[in-house]
Design a protein around this motif. Structure first.
Motif, PDB file in Angstrom:
ATOM      1  N   TYR A 222      -7.871 -30.076  43.908  1.00 25.87           N
ATOM      2  CA  TYR A 222      -8.495 -29.139  42.975  1.00 25.87           C
ATOM      3  C   TYR A 222      -7.939 -27.722  43.039  1.00 25.87           C
ATOM      4  O   TYR A 222      -8.390 -26.865  42.277  1.00 25.87           O
ATOM      5  CB  TYR A 222     -10.010 -29.080  43.243  1.00 25.87           C
ATOM      6  CG  TYR A 222     -10.673 -30.430  43.169  1.00 25.87           C
ATOM      7  CD1 TYR A 222     -10.877 -31.066  41.952  1.00 25.87           C
ATOM      8  CD2 TYR A 222     -11.097 -31.075  44.336  1.00 25.87           C
ATOM      9  CE1 TYR A 222     -11.490 -32.305  41.887  1.00 25.87           C
ATOM     10  CE2 TYR A 222     -11.711 -32.313  44.276  1.00 25.87           C
ATOM     11  CZ  TYR A 222     -11.905 -32.931  43.055  1.00 25.87           C
ATOM     12  OH  TYR A 222     -12.507 -34.156  42.996  1.00 25.87           O
TER      13      TYR A 222
ATOM     14  N   LYS B 223     -22.101 -41.900  34.049  1.00 23.26           N
ATOM     15  CA  LYS B 223     -21.572 -40.529  34.097  1.00 23.26           C
ATOM     16  C   LYS B 223     -21.452 -39.930  32.700  1.00 23.26           C
ATOM     17  O   LYS B 223     -21.734 -38.745  32.498  1.00 23.26           O
ATOM     18  CB  LYS B 223     -20.208 -40.527  34.802  1.00 23.26           C
ATOM     19  CG  LYS B 223     -20.292 -40.773  36.294  1.00 23.26           C
ATOM     20  CD  LYS B 223     -18.963 -40.559  36.991  1.00 23.26           C
ATOM     21  CE  LYS B 223     -17.964 -41.629  36.637  1.00 23.26           C
ATOM     22  NZ  LYS B 223     -16.720 -41.514  37.424  1.00 23.26           N
TER      23      LYS B 223
ATOM     24  N   ILE C 109     -22.328 -30.369  34.790  1.00 25.28           N
ATOM     25  CA  ILE C 109     -21.370 -30.586  35.878  1.00 25.28           C
ATOM     26  C   ILE C 109     -22.074 -31.084  37.134  1.00 25.28           C
ATOM     27  O   ILE C 109     -21.621 -32.033  37.785  1.00 25.28           O
ATOM     28  CB  ILE C 109     -20.595 -29.283  36.172  1.00 25.28           C
ATOM     29  CG1 ILE C 109     -19.679 -28.936  34.995  1.00 25.28           C
ATOM     30  CG2 ILE C 109     -19.781 -29.416  37.458  1.00 25.28           C
ATOM     31  CD1 ILE C 109     -19.041 -27.571  35.100  1.00 25.28           C
TER      32      ILE C 109
ATOM     33  N   LEU D 217     -21.509 -34.681  38.878  1.00 28.53           N
ATOM     34  CA  LEU D 217     -21.072 -34.799  40.271  1.00 28.53           C
ATOM     35  C   LEU D 217     -22.047 -35.631  41.093  1.00 28.53           C
ATOM     36  O   LEU D 217     -21.627 -36.392  41.979  1.00 28.53           O
ATOM     37  CB  LEU D 217     -20.923 -33.403  40.889  1.00 28.53           C
ATOM     38  CG  LEU D 217     -19.766 -32.557  40.360  1.00 28.53           C
ATOM     39  CD1 LEU D 217     -19.786 -31.170  40.994  1.00 28.53           C
ATOM     40  CD2 LEU D 217     -18.421 -33.231  40.623  1.00 28.53           C
TER      41      LEU D 217
ATOM     42  N   SER E  72     -21.286 -39.114  40.335  1.00 28.35           N
ATOM     43  CA  SER E  72     -19.994 -39.450  40.945  1.00 28.35           C
ATOM     44  C   SER E  72     -20.148 -39.732  42.437  1.00 28.35           C
ATOM     45  O   SER E  72     -19.532 -40.661  42.970  1.00 28.35           O
ATOM     46  CB  SER E  72     -18.996 -38.310  40.727  1.00 28.35           C
ATOM     47  OG  SER E  72     -18.740 -38.114  39.358  1.00 28.35           O
TER      48      SER E  72
END
Length: 255
Positions: free
Chosen positions: A12, A186, A236, A240, A243
């Motif tokens: 990242y 997601k 977001i 996450l 995820s």
């Protein structure tokens, strides 16, 4: 610790660098006056507006939108799984409902939201209904497609060992379909934020969508962007979270 930091930087680091560069250019362009601040406020102005309105945004509007998103997402997951599994086990149900599912995604939210307001009023349920309409489809399709995916060799092996349809479902179809289902999950949780915001834009007295609509009416662009920032951050964080759940479930599945 150092290994994790190095891995995170490799994955990242470039993204963070590009984001910092873009925000710096954005700030510089607005400060130079090349773009009027009432059209595109600078990042610093957005941040200041977020701080100035933090009690209203974080204490009143954010919890309302988050509640709509979470309830809509939970109901979408429950209903989507049940419908996807039902379509998988009973083919006539799939033939009847699948076209309706596709048609539901062709209806613009901006057109259907006033109908939900007429049905449910300006209560939270009109926004939840829009959220479900947005988030339901990816869960149903990912559940149904995941259960159909692969596993022919394992299926034949278990059939030779006397397995019934429930055994195939539990030992082959669910484990092999889990990655596809989680991908749909997601997508769905992000769509929930969009659906709740659209519902609030068209009829609400609280929520980040309502706040951004009210601020846009008075040309307070920095406050509008502050609300958009929180909506994006919410999406977001939820993405996450799913995820991380996906990573944990698939890791246990491999083991």
């Amino acid at each position: 610790m150092k290994t994790n930091l190095k891995k995170w930087t490799e994955n990242y680091g470039l993204f963070v660098l590009v984001v910092v560069l873009l925000f710096s250019i954005w700030e510089w362009v607005v400060r130079k006056g090349w773009i009027p601040s009432f059209i595109l406020p600078s990042p610093s102005a957005i941040w200041n507006s977020l701080l100035d309105n933090r009690q209203l945004l974080l204490g009143v509007h954010l919890p309302v939108t988050l509640e709509e998103v979470l309830i809509g997402f939970a109901l979408s997951v429950i209903g989507g799984i049940l419908l996807g599994v039902g379509m998988h086990f009973w083919r006539p149900l799939e033939k009847v409902l699948y076209p309706f599912l596709v048609i539901s995604q062709t209806i613009p939210l901006i057109a259907i939201s006033p109908i939900f307001i007429m049905w449910f009023g300006y209560s939270i349920w009109s926004k939840i209904a829009v959220t479900i309409l947005t988030a339901f489809f990816p869960i149903v399709v990912s559940t149904y497609d995941g259960l159909k995916s692969g596993g022919d060799e394992y299926r034949e092996l278990l059939l030779t060992m006397g397995a019934n349809r429930w055994d195939l479902f539990k030992k082959i179809q669910v484990p092999l379909g889990l990655p596809i289902f989680l991908s749909g999950l997601k997508m769905s949780v992000v769509y929930c934020v969009v659906g709740a915001t659209v519902g609030e834009w068209l009829g609400a007295s609280e929520g980040l969508g309502y706040f951004s609509r009210r601020m846009s009416g008075s040309l307070q662009a920095d406050a509008v962007f502050a609300a958009v920032f929180l909506l994006s951050l919410m999406g977001i964080v939820l993405f996450l979270f799913i995820s991380l759940l996906e990573k944990q479930l698939l890791k246990n599945r491999v083991r």
